[in-house]
Design a protein around this motif. Structure first.
Motif, PDB file in Angstrom:
ATOM      1  N   ALA A  73       3.509 -11.840   4.605  1.00 58.49           N
ATOM      2  CA  ALA A  73       3.773 -10.760   3.652  1.00 58.49           C
ATOM      3  C   ALA A  73       4.316 -11.313   2.341  1.00 58.49           C
ATOM      4  CB  ALA A  73       4.760  -9.761   4.258  1.00 58.49           C
ATOM      5  N   ALA A  76       1.513 -12.736   0.360  1.00 58.28           N
ATOM      6  CA  ALA A  76       0.696 -11.696  -0.262  1.00 58.28           C
ATOM      7  C   ALA A  76       1.357 -11.162  -1.527  1.00 58.28           C
ATOM      8  CB  ALA A  76       0.469 -10.560   0.732  1.00 58.28           C
ATOM      9  N   LEU A  81      -0.712  -9.095  -4.480  1.00 60.86           N
ATOM     10  CA  LEU A  81      -1.582  -8.186  -3.739  1.00 60.86           C
ATOM     11  C   LEU A  81      -0.941  -6.830  -3.483  1.00 60.86           C
ATOM     12  CD1 LEU A  81      -3.114 -10.690  -1.147  1.00 60.86           C
ATOM     13  CD2 LEU A  81      -4.055  -9.923  -3.335  1.00 60.86           C
ATOM     14  N   ASP A  82       0.395  -6.755  -3.569  1.00 58.12           N
ATOM     15  CA  ASP A  82       1.070  -5.475  -3.376  1.00 58.12           C
ATOM     16  C   ASP A  82       0.949  -4.568  -4.587  1.00 58.12           C
ATOM     17  OD1 ASP A  82       2.616  -7.303  -4.825  1.00 58.12           O
ATOM     18  OD2 ASP A  82       4.477  -6.228  -4.348  1.00 58.12           O
ATOM     19  N   THR A  84      -2.085  -4.106  -6.174  1.00 51.36           N
ATOM     20  CA  THR A  84      -3.470  -3.659  -6.336  1.00 51.36           C
ATOM     21  C   THR A  84      -3.613  -2.192  -5.961  1.00 51.36           C
ATOM     22  OG1 THR A  84      -4.096  -4.268  -4.072  1.00 51.36           O
ATOM     23  CG2 THR A  84      -4.294  -5.981  -5.768  1.00 51.36           C
ATOM     24  N   ASP A  86      -6.040  -0.902  -4.274  1.00 53.64           N
ATOM     25  CA  ASP A  86      -6.497  -0.809  -2.895  1.00 53.64           C
ATOM     26  C   ASP A  86      -5.303  -0.818  -1.935  1.00 53.64           C
ATOM     27  OD1 ASP A  86      -8.552  -0.841  -0.807  1.00 53.64           O
ATOM     28  OD2 ASP A  86      -7.854  -2.876  -0.396  1.00 53.64           O
ATOM     29  N   TYR A  87      -4.358  -1.719  -2.180  1.00 55.66           N
ATOM     30  CA  TYR A  87      -3.173  -1.802  -1.331  1.00 55.66           C
ATOM     31  C   TYR A  87      -2.357  -0.510  -1.414  1.00 55.66           C
ATOM     32  CZ  TYR A  87       1.600  -2.913   0.069  1.00 55.66           C
ATOM     33  OH  TYR A  87       2.837  -2.879   0.648  1.00 55.66           O
ATOM     34  N   LYS A  88      -2.158  -0.014  -2.620  1.00 58.02           N
ATOM     35  CA  LYS A  88      -1.355   1.201  -2.800  1.00 58.02           C
ATOM     36  C   LYS A  88      -2.002   2.397  -2.101  1.00 58.02           C
ATOM     37  CE  LYS A  88       0.687  -0.292  -7.189  1.00 58.02           C
ATOM     38  NZ  LYS A  88       0.733  -0.056  -8.648  1.00 58.02           N
ATOM     39  N   GLN A  90      -4.083   2.291   0.488  1.00 59.21           N
ATOM     40  CA  GLN A  90      -3.957   2.096   1.936  1.00 59.21           C
ATOM     41  C   GLN A  90      -2.535   2.369   2.406  1.00 59.21           C
ATOM     42  OE1 GLN A  90      -6.062  -1.126   4.030  1.00 59.21           O
ATOM     43  NE2 GLN A  90      -6.706  -1.861   2.019  1.00 59.21           N
ATOM     44  N   LEU A  91      -1.576   1.993   1.594  1.00 57.23           N
ATOM     45  CA  LEU A  91      -0.168   2.215   1.951  1.00 57.23           C
ATOM     46  C   LEU A  91       0.129   3.703   2.041  1.00 57.23           C
ATOM     47  CD1 LEU A  91       2.594   0.958   2.487  1.00 57.23           C
ATOM     48  CD2 LEU A  91       3.019   1.006   0.015  1.00 57.23           C
TER      49      LEU A  91
END
Length: 261
Positions: A73, A76, A81-82, A84, A86-88, A90-91
């Motif tokens: 983590a 990342a 990556l936190d 992006t 896409d990450y947000k 998915q979160l």
């Protein structure tokens, strides 16, 4: 000078004690970040929820997994990556899914299915399914003339099972000598059911029985009271069904109350 030395030693000892206390409260420190015992316990709970109870000899394995997850983590985050989209996205989706799961778990815990409710549902099932069940054999053919010929051969002494294996176009029962096993007659098409119930035990239909599948020659082998499973055998399934119905109703109530524009 002695006082200064004594003070320095005292501070060093105190610092060592505090560090030891901090370590006692954590399972590891990864790149300066402490991993608490609470996080280890939370990971153990995830295992348990997934149906994998945690034993004492798994503590080392859990600790290693906790450390590895933190290392990965941190890597990342170091790569951004936190941040992006896409990450947000998915979160947010994951957080919402967890909240929904907790909502229904909380509802289930506060609205458990009682033994009395299970018993009442079982009694309804038993009342609706009481009666007789029949063990029969049949030979299914396409044309009435074929069925009449089979009846004539049976009257002359031909063996029902042999003719079923040779002539029946029902692949399921034909290979077993026409055996349909024990069944409630209501499970058959009406024409077949009516003819079956009208037969005496050990008797064969005098005339072909026509249905949507073709022409049947039927033999009734035996009759008995329907064998229902005992309450204890089906209690978990009934409880699960009732709980699902209850959750479904709860979901619909929430949906109906929501203001959607």
């Amino acid at each position: 000078m002695k006082k200064q030395l004594l003070a320095a030693l005292t501070l060093a000892a105190l610092a060592g004690t505090l560090a030891g206390t901090a370590f006692a409260q954590n399972v590891a420190i990864v790149n300066g970040k402490a991993l608490s015992k609470e996080r280890l316990e939370a990971l153990a709970q995830q295992y348990t929820r997934a149906g994998r109870p945690v034993t004492q000899d798994m503590q080392g394995q859990l600790r290693e997994e906790l450390i590895a997850r933190e290392v990965f983590a941190q890597a990342a985050v170091a790569r951004g990556l936190d941040a992006t989209d896409d990450y947000k996205n998915q979160l947010e989706w994951t957080k919402q899914s967890l909240l929904i799961r907790e909502l229904f778990t909380d509802f289930q815990n506060k609205n458990p299915v009682t033994d009395a409710e299970v018993k009442a549902e079982y009694d309804k099932f038993a009342a609706a399914n009481a009666g007789k069940e029949y063990r029969a054999r049949h030979i299914l053919v396409e044309k009435e003339a074929q069925a009449k010929d089979i009846i004539a051969r049976l009257k002359k002494g031909a063996k029902f099972e042999d003719l079923a294996k040779k002539l029946s176009k029902d692949p399921g029962s034909g290979a077993n000598g026409g055996d349909l096993d024990w069944a409630n007659p209501n499970g058959y098409v009406k024409e077949f059911s009516d003819a079956l119930v009208a037969l005496g035990k050990g008797k064969i239909t005098e005339a072909p029985v026509k249905s949507q599948f073709g022409f049947h020659v039927i033999r009734l082998d035996d009759i008995r009271d329907i064998q229902l499973p005992k309450l204890e055998e089906v209690k978990p399934q009934i409880a699960q069904q009732l709980q699902q119905q209850r959750i479904g109703k709860f979901q619909q109530e929430l949906r109906d109350k929501a203001k959607v524009e």
